[in-house]
Scaffold this active site. Structure first.
Site, mmCIF file in Angstrom:
data_model
loop_
_atom_site.group_PDB
_atom_site.id
_atom_site.type_symbol
_atom_site.label_atom_id
_atom_site.label_comp_id
_atom_site.label_asym_id
_atom_site.label_seq_id
_atom_site.Cartn_x
_atom_site.Cartn_y
_atom_site.Cartn_z
ATOM 1 N N GLU A 167 -66.389 -8.863 52.830
ATOM 2 C CA GLU A 167 -67.729 -9.212 53.302
ATOM 3 C C GLU A 167 -68.836 -8.891 52.298
ATOM 4 O O GLU A 167 -69.718 -8.066 52.574
ATOM 5 C CB GLU A 167 -68.019 -8.519 54.641
ATOM 6 C CG GLU A 167 -67.005 -8.836 55.725
ATOM 7 C CD GLU A 167 -67.429 -8.343 57.109
ATOM 8 O OE1 GLU A 167 -68.441 -7.614 57.205
ATOM 9 O OE2 GLU A 167 -66.768 -8.712 58.093
ATOM 10 N N ASN A 293 -63.460 -13.202 58.390
ATOM 11 C CA ASN A 293 -63.766 -12.258 59.470
ATOM 12 C C ASN A 293 -64.726 -12.934 60.427
ATOM 13 O O ASN A 293 -65.802 -13.381 60.012
ATOM 14 C CB ASN A 293 -64.442 -10.988 58.927
ATOM 15 C CG ASN A 293 -63.511 -10.150 58.067
ATOM 16 O OD1 ASN A 293 -62.319 -10.441 57.964
ATOM 17 N ND2 ASN A 293 -64.047 -9.099 57.477
ATOM 18 N N GLU A 347 -60.285 -10.217 60.215
ATOM 19 C CA GLU A 347 -60.882 -9.328 61.227
ATOM 20 C C GLU A 347 -61.382 -10.153 62.400
ATOM 21 O O GLU A 347 -61.997 -11.195 62.216
ATOM 22 C CB GLU A 347 -62.088 -8.547 60.682
ATOM 23 C CG GLU A 347 -61.755 -7.418 59.760
ATOM 24 C CD GLU A 347 -62.995 -6.663 59.271
ATOM 25 O OE1 GLU A 347 -63.998 -6.587 60.015
ATOM 26 O OE2 GLU A 347 -62.954 -6.183 58.125
HETATM 27 C C1 FCB Z 1 -67.042 -5.821 59.833
HETATM 28 C C2 FCB Z 1 -66.528 -4.797 58.847
HETATM 29 C C3 FCB Z 1 -65.614 -3.772 59.447
HETATM 30 C C4 FCB Z 1 -66.051 -3.352 60.830
HETATM 31 C C5 FCB Z 1 -66.344 -4.546 61.689
HETATM 32 C C6 FCB Z 1 -66.754 -4.220 63.097
HETATM 33 O O1 FCB Z 1 -68.228 -6.358 59.370
HETATM 34 O O2 FCB Z 1 -65.829 -5.433 57.803
HETATM 35 O O3 FCB Z 1 -65.520 -2.687 58.565
HETATM 36 O O4 FCB Z 1 -67.115 -2.488 60.749
HETATM 37 O O5 FCB Z 1 -67.331 -5.338 61.098
#
Ligand code: FCB
Length: 435
Positions: A167, A293, A347
């Site tokens: 990210e 993510n 994620e």
């Molecule tokens: C993302 C991050 C991860 C976590 C989630 C909830 O942005 O990559 O580390 O904090 O959010």
């Protein structure tokens, strides 16, 4: 999930964490401080005034944690390496004791037949490099490539994938744009220059790792969303288009098309980054996978005050709108715009105010609905190879501290007792049913 909605047999099921959020042992065995250690030490930065010095004490409890991962029946585990653990100041000598920890962790995963998916940079820059200007200093990109090459040389044939960054939008915009994250700078122009150096560092690291001829697939993890206008008004639609350009296309276009998106560049005006002639050639090179993510969509309202997101499916404990269909829409849009490599959802998950022992039905519903949305995208032709639930454990949620719980395993921070939540049992059964 209904039994008829089967994922491919070779689909990768996983769970994810990151180093700073779980490891603790912040100064153990020669580890240097990172910008998050520094950031946490300043009053007011972390909502519950906590820090990462102990976190989930995973550094000492990794064996138990890998046992828990194995008990979930997953194929894969995504984690990050703390750069300052293996190179305390981000330059110069390697810290063998730091590498030994990741070697032990990998051995444990190998013994349990769990594939390792490694991220090189999940936000914890060695403080030593911050002292030299951090990501605002172009030289940091070269230091990152050296670090990437060393990790690849040591572990590149033992892990399934290596992602350069997690990210980078957050590193740039929350770290340098609005000071919510380390290093706590609020300067729009600097944030944009940092985003360019992050992309450059990605490209340099890719080349360095390719030269090491590793078997691991190499790529990057981006946080992505669709940007929806709140109404049909021209102002809202323009805002949504610009938001998508500044966030998603800003990182995707350089990597896949070798240029920044025109709309965002124009909007940045005098804040546009300094780009050297050879940079885009370095950034725009083949990646073996794209990590995506997905947590929420971006809701764009030009009204004052802005119109709130509808939240038909509710909001998480972070205040993030639950919007599963956004995952389908995002993947279809990306697939139409870019020549994509295989995708992993690296994620996805939700924060929920979980009491120990109380069933987390909301999290189960969240994951289920997002997996259905994922499947719709796959049925429409998007090549998705795996899904990593965030997160294995409750952990240090950055500036929210320990107050926000994302884990499918509950952590009692006073005792470090781990207790699988209802969602952990559900996830294991789901994976079993998919085989
Ligand atoms: C993302 C991050 C991860 C976590 C989630 C909830 O942005 O990559 O580390 O904090 O959010």
């Amino acid at each position: 999930m209904t039994q008829s909605t089967h994922f491919p047999a070779d689909f990768t099921w996983g769970v994810a964490t990151s180093a700073f959020q779980i490891e603790g042992a912040w100064a153990t065995d020669g580890k240097g401080p990172s910008i998050w250690d520094t950031f946490c030490s300043k009053p007011g930065n972390i909502k519950d005034a906590s820090d990462g010095t102990v976190a989930c004490d995973h550094y000492h409890r990794y064996r138990e944690d890998v046992g828990l991962i194995a008990s979930l029946g997953v194929d894969a585990y995504r984690f990050s390496i703390a750069w300052a653990r293996v190179q305390p100041t981000g330059k110069g000598a390697w810290n063998e004791a730091g590498f030994a920890f990741y070697d032990r962790l990998l051995s444990e995963l190998e013994a349990k037949n769990i594939k390792a998916h490694v991220t090189l940079y999940h936000w914890d820059l060695p403080q030593g490099l911050q002292d030299d200007g951090g990501w605002l200093n172009r030289d940091t990109a070269h230091r990152f490539a050296d670090y990437a090459a060393e990790v690849a040389r040591r572990f590149g044939n033992r892990v399934a994938t290596i992602a350069t960054h997690n990210e980078p939008w957050c590193t740039a915009n929350l770290g340098y744009g609005n000071a919510q994250f380390a290093p706590g700078v609020a300067n729009a122009k600097q944030a944009i220059q940092v985003s360019h150096h992050l992309l450059l560092s990605h490209g340099l690291a890719m080349s360095a790792m390719r030269a090491a001829k590793v078997s691991a697939a190499l790529g990057i993890v981006l946080n992505q969303w669709t940007a929806d206008p709140a109404t049909d008004s021209q102002a809202d639609r323009d805002m949504a288009e610009l938001e998508y350009a500044r966030s998603v296309q800003w990182f995707m276009d350089p990597i896949f098309k070798g240029r920044y998106p025109e709309l965002a560049l124009r909007a940045h005006g005098a804040d546009a980054p300094v780009v050297h002639d050879s940079d885009m050639g370095i950034i725009c090179q083949r990646i073996d996978f794209l990590g995506c993510n997905y947590y929420f969509r971006s809701w764009c309202s030009a009204a004052n005050p802005p119109l709130p997101a509808p939240g038909k499916h509710g909001f998480t404990d972070m205040g993030w709108e639950i919007y599963p269909q956004g995952l389908t829409e995002l993947l279809l849009k990306l697939n139409a715009e870019y020549d994509l490599p295989p995708i992993y959802i690296t994620e996805n998950g939700m924060a929920n105010p979980d009491e120990a022992g109380a069933p987390d039905h909301a999290r189960i519903a969240f994951v289920r609905s997002h997996l259905e949305a994922l499947q719709s995208a796959m049925q429409a032709g998007v090549n998705v190879q795996g899904y990593f639930l965030w997160s294995l454990l409750d952990n240090f949620e950055w500036n929210s501290g320990y107050a926000k719980r994302f884990g499918i395993i509950h952590v009692d921070y006073a005792t470090q007792q781990r207790t699988p939540k209802e969602s952990a049992h559900w996830y294991r059964e789901l994976i079993t049913s998919q085989r």
